[in-house]
Design a protein around this motif. Structure first.
Motif, PDB file in Angstrom:
ATOM      1  N   TRP A  33       0.824  -1.190   0.000  1.00 31.42           N
ATOM      2  CA  TRP A  33       0.000   0.000   0.000  1.00 31.42           C
ATOM      3  C   TRP A  33       0.868   1.253   0.000  1.00 31.42           C
ATOM      4  CZ3 TRP A  33      -5.448  -0.700   0.936  1.00 31.42           C
ATOM      5  CH2 TRP A  33      -5.827  -2.001   1.304  1.00 31.42           C
ATOM      6  N   VAL A 112     -10.411  -0.232   0.367  1.00 36.11           N
ATOM      7  CA  VAL A 112      -9.428   0.825   0.109  1.00 36.11           C
ATOM      8  C   VAL A 112     -10.036   2.199   0.379  1.00 36.11           C
ATOM      9  CG1 VAL A 112      -9.812   0.943  -2.384  1.00 36.11           C
ATOM     10  CG2 VAL A 112      -7.592   1.587  -1.455  1.00 36.11           C
ATOM     11  N   ARG A 142      -4.818   9.877  -0.603  1.00 32.89           N
ATOM     12  CA  ARG A 142      -4.916   8.884  -1.674  1.00 32.89           C
ATOM     13  C   ARG A 142      -4.243   7.615  -1.175  1.00 32.89           C
ATOM     14  NH1 ARG A 142      -4.230   8.716  -7.893  1.00 32.89           N
ATOM     15  NH2 ARG A 142      -3.340   6.641  -8.167  1.00 32.89           N
ATOM     16  N   ASP A 144      -3.071   3.962  -2.554  1.00 33.90           N
ATOM     17  CA  ASP A 144      -2.848   3.025  -3.652  1.00 33.90           C
ATOM     18  C   ASP A 144      -2.758   1.632  -3.043  1.00 33.90           C
ATOM     19  OD1 ASP A 144      -2.715   5.011  -5.634  1.00 33.90           O
ATOM     20  OD2 ASP A 144      -0.581   5.325  -5.263  1.00 33.90           O
ATOM     21  N   GLU A 145      -3.715   0.804  -3.394  1.00 33.90           N
ATOM     22  CA  GLU A 145      -3.762  -0.578  -2.909  1.00 33.90           C
ATOM     23  C   GLU A 145      -2.871  -1.462  -3.782  1.00 33.90           C
ATOM     24  OE1 GLU A 145      -7.509  -3.308  -1.773  1.00 33.90           O
ATOM     25  OE2 GLU A 145      -7.402  -2.745  -3.886  1.00 33.90           O
ATOM     26  N   SER A 150      -6.756   2.421  -6.641  1.00 32.34           N
ATOM     27  CA  SER A 150      -6.577   3.403  -5.578  1.00 32.34           C
ATOM     28  C   SER A 150      -7.920   4.015  -5.219  1.00 32.34           C
ATOM     29  CB  SER A 150      -5.589   4.494  -6.016  1.00 32.34           C
ATOM     30  OG  SER A 150      -6.126   5.241  -7.079  1.00 32.34           O
ATOM     31  N   GLU A 152      -9.459   7.761  -3.129  1.00 34.59           N
ATOM     32  CA  GLU A 152      -9.086   9.065  -2.602  1.00 34.59           C
ATOM     33  C   GLU A 152     -10.198   9.609  -1.741  1.00 34.59           C
ATOM     34  OE1 GLU A 152      -7.450  13.379  -4.187  1.00 34.59           O
ATOM     35  OE2 GLU A 152      -7.425  11.653  -5.514  1.00 34.59           O
TER      36      GLU A 152
END
Length: 155
Positions: A33, A112, A142, A144-145, A150, A152
């Motif tokens: 992540w 996420v 934000r 990001d997985e 991703s 936000e």
């Protein structure tokens, strides 16, 4: 009107599972992540900063490393919570407050999107403890997985 902003990034390795969604995310699985947190404000401190990078990064990273890195994020209803804890694994439970009082009670599962909300709450707590320019707030997070997924959160 003046506008100032800083952005900090940090990565963490964490497993999660989303059994309520079905499909392959029912299985416990991990991601690398990335969290990106933006703080904005109309004014700078007397030192000329929105908030001092080092102190803000330290506070954010300490929480991410203590609660998420090399652990698992699970929903409060997930039967794996107790099984993993019994084995000495680090588990961040969504749907409950963290041991240090970050309220995740309204975030039932570690999607996420919910991870972005959780990190925004942590970043806001960290920011409130520091000398920041008047009116400074956490403006966006934000998460990001993966390289292609991703979410936000914005204030």
């Amino acid at each position: 009107m003046n506008h100032h902003a800083i952005t900090v990034r940090h990565n963490f390795e964490t497993a999660h599972r989303l059994p309520h969604l079905g499909g392959k995310c029912t299985s416990l699985h991990g991601h690398s992540w990335w969290a990106e947190v933006r703080v904005e404000g109309p004014a700078l401190t007397g030192d000329g900063t929105v908030v001092e990078f080092g102190a803000f990064k330290r506070g954010l990273r300490q929480w991410l490393d203590a609660h998420l890195d090399h652990g698992a994020m699970l929903g409060v209803e997930d039967p794996l919570c107790e099984a993993l804890r019994a084995q000495g694994s680090k588990v961040c439970v969504f749907g409950a407050a963290t041991p240090d009082g970050v309220d995740l009670g309204d975030l039932a599962w570690p999607t996420v999107e919910n991870v972005a909300i959780a990190v925004a709450r942590v970043a806001t707590t960290v920011l409130c403890r520091l000398d920041a320019g008047e009116g400074s707030t956490v403006a966006s997070v934000r998460i990001d997985e993966t390289h292609v997924n991703s979410a936000e959160w914005t204030a």
